[in-house]
Design an enzyme around this catalytic site. Structure first.
Site, PDB file in Angstrom:
ATOM      1  N   GLU A  21       0.793  -1.246   0.000  1.00 43.66           N
ATOM      2  CA  GLU A  21       0.000   0.000   0.000  1.00 43.66           C
ATOM      3  C   GLU A  21       0.819   1.287   0.000  1.00 43.66           C
ATOM      4  OE1 GLU A  21      -2.665  -0.550   3.346  1.00 43.66           O
ATOM      5  OE2 GLU A  21      -3.703  -2.215   2.377  1.00 43.66           O
ATOM      6  N   GLU A  43      -6.028 -10.864  -1.235  1.00 42.43           N
ATOM      7  CA  GLU A  43      -6.874 -10.648  -0.053  1.00 42.43           C
ATOM      8  C   GLU A  43      -8.353 -10.661  -0.432  1.00 42.43           C
ATOM      9  OE1 GLU A  43      -5.600  -7.257   2.291  1.00 42.43           O
ATOM     10  OE2 GLU A  43      -3.481  -7.607   1.866  1.00 42.43           O
TER      11      GLU A  43
HETATM   12  C1  HAH Z   1      -5.489  -4.719   4.018  1.00 42.41           C
HETATM   13  N1  HAH Z   1      -5.634  -3.305   3.898  1.00 42.41           N
HETATM   14  C2  HAH Z   1      -4.112  -5.091   4.575  1.00 42.41           C
HETATM   15  O1  HAH Z   1      -3.208  -5.364   3.517  1.00 42.41           O
HETATM   16  C3  HAH Z   1      -4.163  -6.289   5.500  1.00 42.41           C
HETATM   17  O2  HAH Z   1      -2.891  -6.467   6.069  1.00 42.41           O
HETATM   18  C4  HAH Z   1      -5.184  -6.099   6.596  1.00 42.41           C
HETATM   19  O3  HAH Z   1      -5.210  -7.232   7.456  1.00 42.41           O
HETATM   20  C5  HAH Z   1      -6.505  -5.848   6.006  1.00 42.41           C
HETATM   21  C6  HAH Z   1      -6.617  -5.247   4.797  1.00 42.41           C
HETATM   22  C7  HAH Z   1      -6.807  -2.859   3.238  1.00 42.41           C
HETATM   23  C8  HAH Z   1      -7.313  -1.538   3.697  1.00 42.41           C
HETATM   24  C9  HAH Z   1      -7.229  -1.083   5.007  1.00 42.41           C
HETATM   25  O4  HAH Z   1      -6.647  -1.849   5.947  1.00 42.41           O
HETATM   26  C10 HAH Z   1      -7.730   0.175   5.394  1.00 42.41           C
HETATM   27  C11 HAH Z   1      -8.332   0.953   4.451  1.00 42.41           C
HETATM   28  C12 HAH Z   1      -8.426   0.506   3.174  1.00 42.41           C
HETATM   29  C13 HAH Z   1      -7.925  -0.733   2.806  1.00 42.41           C
END
Ligand code: HAH
Length: 338
Positions: free
Chosen positions: A138, A245
């Site tokens: 990200e 994911e």
């Molecule tokens: C993901 N982010 C992460 O890669 C993962 O490590 C986590 O467990 C869950 C989702 C997506 C995300 C977020 O956490 C917050 C806002 C938008 C997208």
């Protein structure tokens, strides 16, 4: 709760054995509560949290590998592969990483030394047993007008922190596939930024092998066409693709309802239709897509419970709260056999 039926339905990972691995994110609790389901349908697992910086390396001189090691042992005992998640991220990273001894901001060189030491320690520990790592998670901005997300990594180390992370990971395990991973990966504006970032890494001969499409999708967004275009664009860079994911929220982005106690029939039908379209696409591109990981396994537990709306449950997977196959599962199996 009665966990019973999943072991009688055909195995997901066998159905896609010629196409890609089928993975699930797990945590110490679901390794126990979803054990039968996991070992029956999945041939790859990923740590939801247990391999993140804050979990493995809470203080400069202290590593905590117990939960991650247990996950590795579970995979080994059950003949499953492991995807690593994640080495460098702006979230779930402890403050000490960015601070010097007097509590001020660490300098660039010291930060990169810490990054190197973290990556070397973690990647070497699981060398040969983790087939792919999300090296940077990200780093691209969702906002217009900027390529990279503002973060302490970027502030202190500069944009080169991304290339450095890949170099350190490759040196520690030259056999592991190294991924850049992100969400909103199919939104055209962000897709082009991810494309530009990965293209620039390739041009600098940075050891990057793939792009992770997080695929946190819902009943309407993104459109199948936007997903197809994202896949095409990323494949054009010569990258391998992993769906990292996957989940399909039953709520649209602006739906804030908290009164539902179960998904409606319409939601389940639409979700099944969406899963069917997604797996059709994954099959078409299976030369490039070599792994499909769900961010969980069944509806009894998902990170989408209470997020982003508090007090709201979600039902994003192929299996229900009792681990029974949903219409989505049967649709995905139909695609596998088609
Ligand atoms: C993901 N982010 C992460 O890669 C993962 O490590 C986590 O467990 C869950 C989702 C997506 C995300 C977020 O956490 C917050 C806002 C938008 C997208």
């Amino acid at each position: 709760m009665v966990y019973s039926r999943s072991d009688v339905s055909p195995r997901l990972h066998e159905a896609f054995g010629q196409q890609f691995l089928i993975g699930a994110a797990v945590n110490p609790k679901t390794l126990v509560t979803q054990r039968e389901l996991l070992t029956h349908h999945f041939n790859s697992i990923t740590a939801e949290n247990e391999m993140k910086f804050e979990s493995l390396h809470p203080a400069e001189d202290r590593y905590t590998f117990t939960d991650a090691d247990r996950l590795m042992a579970f995979a080994k005992a059950n003949g499953m592969a492991v995807r690593g998640h994640t080495l460098v991220w702006h979230n779930q990273t402890p403050n000490w990483v960015f601070e010097d001894r007097s509590g001020g901001v660490v300098d660039r060189e010291a930060l990169l030394t810490r990054m190197k030491s973290h990556i070397e320690t973690v990647v070497s520990r699981y060398k040969g047993n983790i087939y792919a790592w999300d090296v940077v998670n990200e780093a691209v901005s969702d906002r217009g007008g900027e390529l990279l997300r503002p973060s302490k990594w970027l502030d202190i180390a500069g944009e080169n922190f991304i290339a450095k992370a890949f170099e350190y990971a490759h040196a520690a395990d030259p056999g592991a596939l190294l991924f850049y991973n992100d969400y909103n990966e199919s939104v055209p504006e962000k897709r082009e930024k991810i494309f530009a970032l990965v293209k620039s890494l390739k041009e600098k001969d940075v050891p990057i092998h793939g792009i992770g499409l997080q695929a946190h999708w819902n009943l309407e967004h993104p459109s199948v066409d936007d997903i197809r275009q994202a896949i095409e664009r990323y494949v054009g860079l010569g990258m391998k693709l992993h769906i990292t994911e996957l989940d399909v929220s039953v709520f649209q982005h602006d739906d804030r309802r908290t009164d539902l106690e179960a998904p409606t029939e319409e939601m389940l039908a639409r979700q099944a239709e969406r899963y069917s379209q997604f797996f059709q696409l994954f099959k078409v591109y299976s030369e490039s897509i070599t792994s499909v990981t769900f961010w969980g396994a069944a509806d009894d537990y998902t990170w989408l419970d209470n997020f982003p709306v508090r007090g709201r449950k979600n039902w994003p997977f192929l299996f229900d709260r009792e681990h029974n196959p949903k219409p989505s599962y049967w649709n995905v199996m139909d695609i596998a056999r088609s």
